[in-house]
Write a protein that holds these residues in place. Structure first.
Motif, PDB file in Angstrom:
ATOM      1  N   MET A   1       2.700  -9.671  12.502  1.00 57.61           N
ATOM      2  CA  MET A   1       1.206  -9.696  12.062  1.00 57.61           C
ATOM      3  C   MET A   1       0.509  -9.276  13.487  1.00 57.61           C
ATOM      4  SD  MET A   1      -0.851 -12.820  10.807  1.00 57.61           S
ATOM      5  CE  MET A   1       0.130 -12.978   9.341  1.00 57.61           C
ATOM      6  N   SER A   2      -0.287  -8.160  13.414  1.00 54.42           N
ATOM      7  CA  SER A   2      -1.188  -7.732  14.451  1.00 54.42           C
ATOM      8  C   SER A   2      -2.483  -8.788  14.158  1.00 54.42           C
ATOM      9  CB  SER A   2      -1.314  -6.311  14.452  1.00 54.42           C
ATOM     10  OG  SER A   2      -2.458  -6.004  15.436  1.00 54.42           O
ATOM     11  N   SER A   3      -2.825  -9.494  15.427  1.00 53.70           N
ATOM     12  CA  SER A   3      -3.903 -10.009  15.564  1.00 53.70           C
ATOM     13  C   SER A   3      -5.404  -9.179  15.535  1.00 53.70           C
ATOM     14  CB  SER A   3      -4.000 -10.890  16.654  1.00 53.70           C
ATOM     15  OG  SER A   3      -4.066 -10.331  17.718  1.00 53.70           O
ATOM     16  N   LYS A   4      -4.959  -7.854  15.825  1.00 53.54           N
ATOM     17  CA  LYS A   4      -6.290  -6.781  15.895  1.00 53.54           C
ATOM     18  C   LYS A   4      -6.297  -6.091  14.598  1.00 53.54           C
ATOM     19  CE  LYS A   4      -7.994  -7.145  19.961  1.00 53.54           C
ATOM     20  NZ  LYS A   4      -9.554  -7.360  20.424  1.00 53.54           N
ATOM     21  N   ARG A   5      -5.758  -6.369  13.431  1.00 56.11           N
ATOM     22  CA  ARG A   5      -5.713  -5.658  12.211  1.00 56.11           C
ATOM     23  C   ARG A   5      -6.476  -6.410  11.223  1.00 56.11           C
ATOM     24  NH1 ARG A   5       0.383  -3.599  11.820  1.00 56.11           N
ATOM     25  NH2 ARG A   5       0.302  -1.970  13.339  1.00 56.11           N
ATOM     26  N   ILE A   6      -7.550  -5.698  10.632  1.00 51.21           N
ATOM     27  CA  ILE A   6      -8.418  -6.452   9.756  1.00 51.21           C
ATOM     28  C   ILE A   6      -8.476  -5.678   8.505  1.00 51.21           C
ATOM     29  CG2 ILE A   6     -10.695  -7.459   9.041  1.00 51.21           C
ATOM     30  CD1 ILE A   6     -11.191  -7.843  11.922  1.00 51.21           C
ATOM     31  N   LEU A   7      -8.320  -6.249   7.231  1.00 52.18           N
ATOM     32  CA  LEU A   7      -8.211  -5.371   5.984  1.00 52.18           C
ATOM     33  C   LEU A   7      -9.629  -5.692   5.348  1.00 52.18           C
ATOM     34  CD1 LEU A   7      -6.993  -3.753   3.753  1.00 52.18           C
ATOM     35  CD2 LEU A   7      -5.662  -5.861   2.975  1.00 52.18           C
ATOM     36  N   PHE A   8     -10.215  -4.802   4.798  1.00 45.65           N
ATOM     37  CA  PHE A   8     -11.434  -4.920   3.972  1.00 45.65           C
ATOM     38  C   PHE A   8     -10.970  -4.422   2.402  1.00 45.65           C
ATOM     39  CE2 PHE A   8     -13.272  -4.729   8.352  1.00 45.65           C
ATOM     40  CZ  PHE A   8     -14.110  -5.973   8.077  1.00 45.65           C
ATOM     41  N   ILE A   9     -11.308  -5.116   1.598  1.00 41.56           N
ATOM     42  CA  ILE A   9     -11.126  -4.629   0.114  1.00 41.56           C
ATOM     43  C   ILE A   9     -12.537  -4.876  -0.663  1.00 41.56           C
ATOM     44  CG2 ILE A   9      -9.751  -5.130  -1.999  1.00 41.56           C
ATOM     45  CD1 ILE A   9      -7.788  -6.946  -0.517  1.00 41.56           C
ATOM     46  N   ALA A  10     -13.287  -3.711  -0.489  1.00 40.23           N
ATOM     47  CA  ALA A  10     -14.608  -3.724  -0.571  1.00 40.23           C
ATOM     48  C   ALA A  10     -15.082  -2.268  -0.419  1.00 40.23           C
ATOM     49  CB  ALA A  10     -15.469  -4.376   0.370  1.00 40.23           C
ATOM     50  N   ARG A  11     -16.329  -2.234  -1.155  1.00 47.42           N
ATOM     51  CA  ARG A  11     -17.044  -0.771  -1.261  1.00 47.42           C
ATOM     52  C   ARG A  11     -17.624  -0.501   0.179  1.00 47.42           C
ATOM     53  NH1 ARG A  11     -19.452  -3.118  -5.751  1.00 47.42           N
ATOM     54  NH2 ARG A  11     -21.450  -2.960  -4.587  1.00 47.42           N
ATOM     55  N   SER A  12     -17.876   0.603   0.765  1.00 43.83           N
ATOM     56  CA  SER A  12     -17.875   0.866   2.048  1.00 43.83           C
ATOM     57  C   SER A  12     -19.234   0.205   2.452  1.00 43.83           C
ATOM     58  CB  SER A  12     -17.935   2.297   2.164  1.00 43.83           C
ATOM     59  OG  SER A  12     -18.850   3.010   1.455  1.00 43.83           O
ATOM     60  N   GLU A  13     -20.500   0.477   1.458  1.00 41.83           N
ATOM     61  CA  GLU A  13     -21.881  -0.085   1.717  1.00 41.83           C
ATOM     62  C   GLU A  13     -21.819  -1.736   2.091  1.00 41.83           C
ATOM     63  OE1 GLU A  13     -21.918   0.359  -2.613  1.00 41.83           O
ATOM     64  OE2 GLU A  13     -20.901   1.353  -1.111  1.00 41.83           O
ATOM     65  N   LEU A  29      -9.441  -1.311  11.568  1.00 41.59           N
ATOM     66  CA  LEU A  29      -9.848  -1.546  10.425  1.00 41.59           C
ATOM     67  C   LEU A  29      -9.115  -0.834   9.378  1.00 41.59           C
ATOM     68  CD1 LEU A  29     -13.482  -1.522  11.389  1.00 41.59           C
ATOM     69  CD2 LEU A  29     -12.000  -3.243  11.888  1.00 41.59           C
ATOM     70  N   LEU A  30      -8.597  -1.666   8.426  1.00 40.80           N
ATOM     71  CA  LEU A  30      -7.887  -1.070   7.173  1.00 40.80           C
ATOM     72  C   LEU A  30      -8.705  -1.352   6.040  1.00 40.80           C
ATOM     73  CD1 LEU A  30      -4.682  -2.849   8.243  1.00 40.80           C
ATOM     74  CD2 LEU A  30      -4.997  -0.341   8.696  1.00 40.80           C
ATOM     75  N   MET A  31      -8.612  -0.476   4.902  1.00 37.44           N
ATOM     76  CA  MET A  31      -9.549  -0.331   3.857  1.00 37.44           C
ATOM     77  C   MET A  31      -8.899   0.007   2.400  1.00 37.44           C
ATOM     78  SD  MET A  31     -13.053   0.912   5.303  1.00 37.44           S
ATOM     79  CE  MET A  31     -13.594   0.446   7.243  1.00 37.44           C
ATOM     80  N   SER A  32      -9.278  -0.727   1.545  1.00 32.15           N
ATOM     81  CA  SER A  32      -8.717  -0.390   0.202  1.00 32.15           C
ATOM     82  C   SER A  32      -9.824  -0.729  -0.707  1.00 32.15           C
ATOM     83  CB  SER A  32      -7.311  -1.071  -0.080  1.00 32.15           C
ATOM     84  OG  SER A  32      -7.082  -0.847  -1.425  1.00 32.15           O
ATOM     85  N   GLU A  33      -9.631  -0.374  -2.039  1.00 30.98           N
ATOM     86  CA  GLU A  33     -10.565  -0.513  -2.979  1.00 30.98           C
ATOM     87  C   GLU A  33      -9.808  -1.058  -4.346  1.00 30.98           C
ATOM     88  OE1 GLU A  33     -13.949   1.864  -3.873  1.00 30.98           O
ATOM     89  OE2 GLU A  33     -14.550   2.058  -1.907  1.00 30.98           O
ATOM     90  N   SER A  34      -8.528  -1.390  -4.314  1.00 28.66           N
ATOM     91  CA  SER A  34      -7.510  -1.595  -5.278  1.00 28.66           C
ATOM     92  C   SER A  34      -6.641  -2.605  -4.971  1.00 28.66           C
ATOM     93  CB  SER A  34      -6.953  -0.292  -5.836  1.00 28.66           C
ATOM     94  OG  SER A  34      -5.980   0.254  -4.868  1.00 28.66           O
ATOM     95  N   LEU A  35      -6.236  -3.257  -5.844  1.00 34.43           N
ATOM     96  CA  LEU A  35      -5.091  -4.361  -5.758  1.00 34.43           C
ATOM     97  C   LEU A  35      -3.882  -3.547  -5.209  1.00 34.43           C
ATOM     98  CD1 LEU A  35      -4.158  -7.261  -5.690  1.00 34.43           C
ATOM     99  CD2 LEU A  35      -3.645  -6.904  -8.115  1.00 34.43           C
ATOM    100  N   GLU A  36      -3.438  -2.703  -5.928  1.00 34.42           N
ATOM    101  CA  GLU A  36      -2.111  -2.151  -5.460  1.00 34.42           C
ATOM    102  C   GLU A  36      -2.292  -1.603  -4.077  1.00 34.42           C
ATOM    103  OE1 GLU A  36       0.801   1.542  -6.940  1.00 34.42           O
ATOM    104  OE2 GLU A  36      -1.003   1.243  -7.845  1.00 34.42           O
ATOM    105  N   GLY A  37      -3.352  -0.858  -3.750  1.00 37.65           N
ATOM    106  CA  GLY A  37      -3.504  -0.456  -2.341  1.00 37.65           C
ATOM    107  C   GLY A  37      -3.474  -1.462  -1.341  1.00 37.65           C
ATOM    108  N   ALA A  38      -4.394  -2.653  -1.635  1.00 38.19           N
ATOM    109  CA  ALA A  38      -4.363  -3.629  -0.703  1.00 38.19           C
ATOM    110  C   ALA A  38      -3.094  -4.250  -0.168  1.00 38.19           C
ATOM    111  CB  ALA A  38      -5.286  -4.490  -1.480  1.00 38.19           C
TER     112      ALA A  38
END
Length: 473
Positions: A1-13, A29-38
């Motif tokens: 687990m990387s302490s420098k990685r953050i996942l956002f599951i949200a719209r960009s705005e 920064l990691l980003m997804s807008e779906s459960l499967e992708g997250a």
């Protein structure tokens, strides 16, 4: 687990206000807008912290929490709601979320929970350590009287109750008191007492032990501990439940707290400031607020006058905000013309200084390169937008000579050129919408406020443009 990685599951705005700061701090920064992708990202990248919107089309945070539990993937998930409710907060926390926040994301709050933060690091990150910062602007006698009292008591540990209408700058005064006190090098921690129900607010203030209630999967340090040797601001204290008020009174009297579900007493050294937009003394008389707590908090009362009662300060404040936003957006110096200045002074300002600040940001953006703010830049009437659009045609050639970004290219795509060309209103409307998005860094909420339209209207307009083949960021 990387302490420098953050996942956002949200719209960009929703997350754009904090992205640049996180990148500056070196976070991936990691980003997804779906459960499967997250879930795929979580499995492959092992982020240490997850910020998840409560709901989006095709996504519910409960599904994420269920999946994490079933796959035994332990991750801290912070739920972010655009319009939260106490019932929703309770359900999501009981489902396993580590915390429940209201949008928009704020940097001070995000940086306090970044991966690797210890309670002491969180203290340091929430501190504001520059004496003299957050100076209050205003020369009206009513404001000078309040300022004189604030300066006199800033160096003490006395509790201060700051009252005033919404938008008068109560939190600004609280920060002024902290920054001009011997505690200025310590943390400043603000808690909105109206945002959470009683049992969740108790945990927020005093912390809880692992297993204290359903969803308490680890120990949580409360705000009073985070504010140790600093200042805590209890914002909208009059909204606190009576039962919790009794527990708060003990903290003020004994300088010690008990974590929810804990057995050990924790000593804290905290100065307490509180704000309210209600007549809290009248609330106490009606039994809606504990009188003993009111007397304990009201050692030093500061009542902030509404903006309509200090009209001499309106143009001074307007000028301050105009200079600030002109610099922020790289625009030339500007000032209101005589008609606009007269309107500013005569307006009643129900939203006080906050409303003035928002209006000046809008006016600066709409005035653009003109150097003069006119009443039409306030968007008071429907025809004002048409006047601004027509005026902006004169600046077309100059704008096209600017270096292109993706947003510039989008603007150019709908404004192909020619100083003498006349465009239909709907085409100029596109131009203003794209320009507002560019100026606000893609923040649709801020852009809609500047344009004087709802976020839903802006979203619908952008959907139309996408169907027409326009690339919209």
């Amino acid at each position: 687990m990387s302490s420098k990685r953050i996942l956002f599951i949200a719209r960009s705005e929703l997350i754009s206000p904090v992205l640049s700061r996180l990148r500056q701090e070196g976070y991936e920064l990691l980003m997804s807008e779906s459960l499967e992708g997250a879930l795929k990202i979580i499995s492959q990248k092992s982020p240490a912290l997850i910020f998840s919107q409560v709901a989006m089309p095709g996504f519910r945070i409960h599904d994420l929490l269920d999946a994490l539990e079933s796959q035994e993937m332990q991750r801290r998930v912070i739920a972010v709601a655009e319009q939260g409710t106490a019932r929703e907060a309770q359900q999501i926390l009981e489902a396993g979320a580590g915390d429940y926040w209201l949008a928009p994301l704020q940097w001070d709050k995000v940086k306090a929970v970044l991966p690797g933060s210890s309670p002491q690091q969180a203290q340091n990150r929430t501190s504001v350590s520059e004496p003299g910062k957050h100076e209050i602007i205003g020369s009206h006698p009513a404001m000078q009287k309040v300022m004189a009292l604030a300066r006199q008591v800033a160096s003490s540990k006395a509790s201060v109750l700051i009252s005033g209408e919404s938008g008068t700058g109560k939190e600004m005064f609280a920060r002024f008191l902290h920054n001009n006190s011997p505690r200025h090098a310590g943390p400043f921690v603000a808690v909105n007492c109206a945002a959470l129900p009683e049992h969740l607010l108790e945990s927020e203030l005093f912390g809880h032990e692992k297993g204290a209630f359903t969803g308490a999967i680890s120990r949580k340090v409360g705000k009073f501990e985070l504010a140790h040797q600093g200042t805590i601001l209890l914002d909208e204290i009059s909204e606190m439940d009576l039962a919790l008020q009794a527990k708060l009174l003990r903290v003020l009297q004994e300088s010690e707290i008990d974590r929810v579900g804990g057995t050990d007493t924790v000593r804290v050294d905290v100065r307490v400031l509180a704000t309210t937009n209600r007549n809290i003394e009248e609330c106490a008389r009606r039994g809606e607020f504990r009188q003993d707590l009111f007397y304990r908090l009201n050692v030093i009362p500061l009542r902030l006058p509404p903006l309509r009662e200090r009209k001499d300060d309106i143009l001074v404040l307007a000028g301050h905000f105009i200079r600030h936003y002109s610099t922020q957006y790289g625009l030339p110096a500007m000032e209101p013309d005589e008609e606009a200045a007269g309107w500013l002074v005569e307006y009643d300002w129900p939203g006080n200084v906050r409303e003035l600040q928002n209006l000046m940001e809008r006016a600066v953006l709409l005035a653009g390169q003109s150097g003069v703010i006119r009443t039409r830049h306030f968007l008071l009437e429907e025809d004002d937008l048409q006047d601004i659009l027509e005026e902006s045609q004169g600046n077309h050639a100059e704008e096209e000579s600017l270096p292109f970004t993706q947003d510039d290219a989008a603007v150019a795509a709908i404004d192909p050129g020619g100083d003498d060309e006349i465009y239909p209103i709907h085409e100029m409307e596109k131009r203003m919408i794209m320009k507002s998005l560019k100026k606000t860094g893609g923040n649709r909420t801020q852009a809609s406020e500047l344009l004087g339209i709802s976020v839903r209207t802006l979203r619908n307009k952008l959907s139309e443009y996408k169907k027409q083949g326009l690339v919209v960021s």
